[in-house]
Design a protein around this motif. Structure first.
Motif, PDB file in Angstrom:
ATOM      1  N   SER A   1       0.813  -1.216   0.000  1.00  0.00           N
ATOM      2  CA  SER A   1       0.000   0.000   0.000  1.00  0.00           C
ATOM      3  C   SER A   1       0.850   1.273   0.000  1.00  0.00           C
ATOM      4  N   THR A   2       2.165   1.125   0.116  1.00  0.00           N
ATOM      5  CA  THR A   2       3.043   2.303   0.194  1.00  0.00           C
ATOM      6  C   THR A   2       3.893   2.499  -1.058  1.00  0.00           C
ATOM      7  N   VAL A   3       3.735   1.634  -2.053  1.00  0.00           N
ATOM      8  CA  VAL A   3       4.556   1.738  -3.257  1.00  0.00           C
ATOM      9  C   VAL A   3       3.717   2.239  -4.432  1.00  0.00           C
ATOM     10  N   LYS A   4       4.419   2.760  -5.457  1.00  0.00           N
ATOM     11  CA  LYS A   4       3.733   3.263  -6.656  1.00  0.00           C
ATOM     12  C   LYS A   4       3.180   2.139  -7.510  1.00  0.00           C
ATOM     13  N   CYS A   5       3.902   1.009  -7.531  1.00  0.00           N
ATOM     14  CA  CYS A   5       3.488  -0.090  -8.398  1.00  0.00           C
ATOM     15  C   CYS A   5       4.127  -1.382  -7.911  1.00  0.00           C
ATOM     16  N   ASN A   6       3.686  -2.490  -8.478  1.00  0.00           N
ATOM     17  CA  ASN A   6       4.232  -3.799  -8.113  1.00  0.00           C
ATOM     18  C   ASN A   6       5.707  -3.928  -8.473  1.00  0.00           C
ATOM     19  N   GLY A   7       6.156  -3.141  -9.445  1.00  0.00           N
ATOM     20  CA  GLY A   7       7.568  -3.166  -9.818  1.00  0.00           C
ATOM     21  C   GLY A   7       8.477  -2.851  -8.649  1.00  0.00           C
ATOM     22  N   GLU A   8       8.032  -1.969  -7.764  1.00  0.00           N
ATOM     23  CA  GLU A   8       8.834  -1.641  -6.580  1.00  0.00           C
ATOM     24  C   GLU A   8       8.936  -2.839  -5.642  1.00  0.00           C
ATOM     25  N   LEU A   9       7.866  -3.616  -5.543  1.00  0.00           N
ATOM     26  CA  LEU A   9       7.901  -4.827  -4.719  1.00  0.00           C
ATOM     27  C   LEU A   9       8.860  -5.839  -5.321  1.00  0.00           C
ATOM     28  N   GLU A  10       8.818  -5.982  -6.641  1.00  0.00           N
ATOM     29  CA  GLU A  10       9.725  -6.906  -7.324  1.00  0.00           C
ATOM     30  C   GLU A  10      11.179  -6.465  -7.177  1.00  0.00           C
ATOM     31  N   LYS A  11      11.408  -5.175  -7.286  1.00  0.00           N
ATOM     32  CA  LYS A  11      12.784  -4.667  -7.167  1.00  0.00           C
ATOM     33  C   LYS A  11      13.361  -5.022  -5.797  1.00  0.00           C
ATOM     34  N   GLU A  12      12.576  -4.805  -4.763  1.00  0.00           N
ATOM     35  CA  GLU A  12      13.058  -5.151  -3.428  1.00  0.00           C
ATOM     36  C   GLU A  12      13.268  -6.659  -3.297  1.00  0.00           C
ATOM     37  N   ALA A  13      12.342  -7.450  -3.836  1.00  0.00           N
ATOM     38  CA  ALA A  13      12.460  -8.905  -3.726  1.00  0.00           C
ATOM     39  C   ALA A  13      13.707  -9.413  -4.442  1.00  0.00           C
ATOM     40  N   TYR A  14      13.966  -8.922  -5.650  1.00  0.00           N
ATOM     41  CA  TYR A  14      15.160  -9.363  -6.378  1.00  0.00           C
ATOM     42  C   TYR A  14      16.435  -8.861  -5.711  1.00  0.00           C
ATOM     43  N   THR A  15      16.401  -7.642  -5.187  1.00  0.00           N
ATOM     44  CA  THR A  15      17.582  -7.090  -4.511  1.00  0.00           C
ATOM     45  C   THR A  15      17.907  -7.899  -3.259  1.00  0.00           C
ATOM     46  N   LEU A  16      16.897  -8.194  -2.454  1.00  0.00           N
ATOM     47  CA  LEU A  16      17.112  -8.997  -1.248  1.00  0.00           C
ATOM     48  C   LEU A  16      17.541 -10.420  -1.611  1.00  0.00           C
ATOM     49  N   GLN A  17      16.930 -10.971  -2.656  1.00  0.00           N
ATOM     50  CA  GLN A  17      17.300 -12.311  -3.117  1.00  0.00           C
ATOM     51  C   GLN A  17      18.782 -12.335  -3.505  1.00  0.00           C
ATOM     52  N   ASP A  18      19.234 -11.298  -4.200  1.00  0.00           N
ATOM     53  CA  ASP A  18      20.632 -11.224  -4.601  1.00  0.00           C
ATOM     54  C   ASP A  18      21.549 -11.113  -3.378  1.00  0.00           C
ATOM     55  N   GLU A  19      21.192 -10.268  -2.423  1.00  0.00           N
ATOM     56  CA  GLU A  19      22.004 -10.112  -1.210  1.00  0.00           C
ATOM     57  C   GLU A  19      22.076 -11.428  -0.438  1.00  0.00           C
TER      58      GLU A  19
END
Length: 156
Positions: free
Chosen positions: A101-119
């Motif tokens: 509910s705090t992001v502009k779009c689902n892309g922001e959720l995906e970006k965080e998920a892929y970034t955390l997955q990479d880390e």
């Protein structure tokens, strides 16, 4: 597997501060059933309308029913499949912490998920997300973008 899921959710919590919710249900489906689930159609439509070479989603998180959907051939002993599960658990924590509910779009959720997955992959296994799940930068940009619409070709 419950212990692995809890450990992953704890890692996500430590990286993000998200509270740790209940463990989601896990559902195993065939590749075709995952595609049908993702696109809201039946297997016949998937077979007739989609390029068979297109991999499509390899796992999903259904935030309405709090279900992680994995391929029926999922193998928790592989780094690839562990990372796929990890990615979907990021989505579980995002939705359970109302981050959607705090992001502009689902892309922001995906970006965080892929970034955390990479880390997580780099910390645990010394590998990156690109090589592990076979995605490239173009795919990453496309799936994490917030499109506001298609440009009008009539506007010069």
């Amino acid at each position: 597997m419950k212990e692995i899921i809890l450990a992953m959710m704890l890692w996500i919590h430590n990286a993000t501060g998200y509270s740790i919710p209940e463990i989601p249900d896990i559902k195993y489906l065939s590749t075709m059933d995952i595609r049908a689930y993702a696109y809201g159609c039946d297997q016949v439509a998937v077979r007739e309308d989609w390029d068979i070479d297109y991999r499509g989603p390899i796992a999903l998180y259904d935030h309405m029913d709090k279900i992680v959907i994995l391929n029926k051939d999922f193998d928790i002993t592989t780094v690839h499949d562990k990372s796929v599960l990890f990615h979907e658990l990021v989505h579980h924590l995002q939705y359970e912490n109302d981050i959607d509910s705090t992001v502009k779009c689902n892309g922001e959720l995906e970006k965080e998920a892929y970034t955390l997955q990479d880390e997580w992959l780099q910390e645990k296994y010394g590998v990156n997300v690109w090589d592990t799940i076979q995605i490239n930068q173009l795919f990453f940009i496309m799936i994490t973008s917030c499109m506001t619409g298609v440009p009008d070709p009539e506007i010069h």
